[in-house]
Design an enzyme around this catalytic site. Sequence first.
Site, PDB file in Angstrom:
ATOM      1  N   ASP A  39      -9.731  -7.832 -19.792  1.00 34.29           N
ATOM      2  CA  ASP A  39      -9.521  -6.385 -19.896  1.00 34.29           C
ATOM      3  C   ASP A  39      -8.314  -5.931 -19.071  1.00 34.29           C
ATOM      4  O   ASP A  39      -7.524  -5.105 -19.516  1.00 34.29           O
ATOM      5  CB  ASP A  39     -10.764  -5.619 -19.422  1.00 34.29           C
ATOM      6  CG  ASP A  39     -11.811  -5.437 -20.502  1.00 34.29           C
ATOM      7  OD1 ASP A  39     -11.500  -5.677 -21.694  1.00 34.29           O
ATOM      8  OD2 ASP A  39     -12.944  -5.031 -20.170  1.00 34.29           O
ATOM      9  N   CYS A  74       0.863  -1.184   0.000  1.00 38.36           N
ATOM     10  CA  CYS A  74       0.000   0.000   0.000  1.00 38.36           C
ATOM     11  C   CYS A  74       0.899   1.233   0.000  1.00 38.36           C
ATOM     12  O   CYS A  74       2.019   1.180  -0.482  1.00 38.36           O
ATOM     13  CB  CYS A  74      -1.008  -0.017   1.155  1.00 38.36           C
ATOM     14  SG  CYS A  74      -0.328   0.233   2.796  1.00 38.36           S
ATOM     15  N   ARG A  98      -3.499  -0.337   5.690  1.00 32.91           N
ATOM     16  CA  ARG A  98      -4.103  -1.426   4.922  1.00 32.91           C
ATOM     17  C   ARG A  98      -3.205  -2.649   4.791  1.00 32.91           C
ATOM     18  O   ARG A  98      -3.630  -3.767   5.105  1.00 32.91           O
ATOM     19  CB  ARG A  98      -4.519  -0.925   3.532  1.00 32.91           C
ATOM     20  CG  ARG A  98      -5.682   0.028   3.574  1.00 32.91           C
ATOM     21  CD  ARG A  98      -5.928   0.666   2.240  1.00 32.91           C
ATOM     22  NE  ARG A  98      -4.890   1.658   1.957  1.00 32.91           N
ATOM     23  CZ  ARG A  98      -4.884   2.448   0.896  1.00 32.91           C
ATOM     24  NH1 ARG A  98      -5.843   2.346  -0.005  1.00 32.91           N
ATOM     25  NH2 ARG A  98      -3.936   3.339   0.726  1.00 32.91           N
TER      26      ARG A  98
END
Length: 195
Positions: free
Chosen positions: A119, A8, A14
Site C-alpha cells: 500500500d 524531521c 527527534r
Amino acid sequence: MLHILFVCTGNTCRSPMAEGLLRKLAKEREIELEVRSAGVSAISGTSISRHAAAILQEEGIHEHLESSQLTGQSVAWADLVLTLTSGHKQHLLQYFPDALTKTYTLKEYVHNEEAVTKDIKELDSLYADAELSIALGGEPNATDLQRMIEIRQRIPSFDISDPFGGTREDYELTAAEIRNALFSLLDKLESLRHL
C-alpha cells in the site's frame, strides 16, 4: 559504509535524538554506518533542545549536535533517508523526487507487514504522479485521488510523536519510541548484511 540521514522539522528534537542513539547503538553492535540528521524547516547551527540533549547525555552520548537545514547535498550523501513522520517524507519527496527509492519514515522502513508495504509503495507512486500533474499545470487524476484516500485510511500511522515544547516526560516517550524503532532498524540492517 551505509550513510543514513534522519529528517524531521527543525532538527532540534527527534532527528538529533535518532542520530545520536543510532550512532551509539550501531557501535555497540559493531555495525559500521555514518549517521546525520537535518530538518525540513531547520535553521542551521541552532542548538538542539535541552531535553533532547539531556536524554542523549544520559545515554552516554556527549557529542555536540546542532541543527542543519535539509539540502540536496545531504539527500545525495545518504544511502537511506529516514523521516520521522509521513509529512516530512512528503515534503522531502516534493523537493527531491529522485530520492523516492531510498526515502521512508523510520517506522515504515522497519515495519514488516507485506500488505502495508505494498500500500505504501502504491501511495508513494500515486502521490508522485499527482505532484507531477500539478507541476505540469494540470490536475491530479480524480480516480487516483480517491485511491489515495482509500489507501491512507488503511495504513497505520508511522509518525514518531513530536515532543517540541513539551515536558521532559514527552521527550522521554519520544526517545523510547525512537529507540524501539532503532532496535528494529539495526536488526534489519544485520539481516541484510548476512544475505
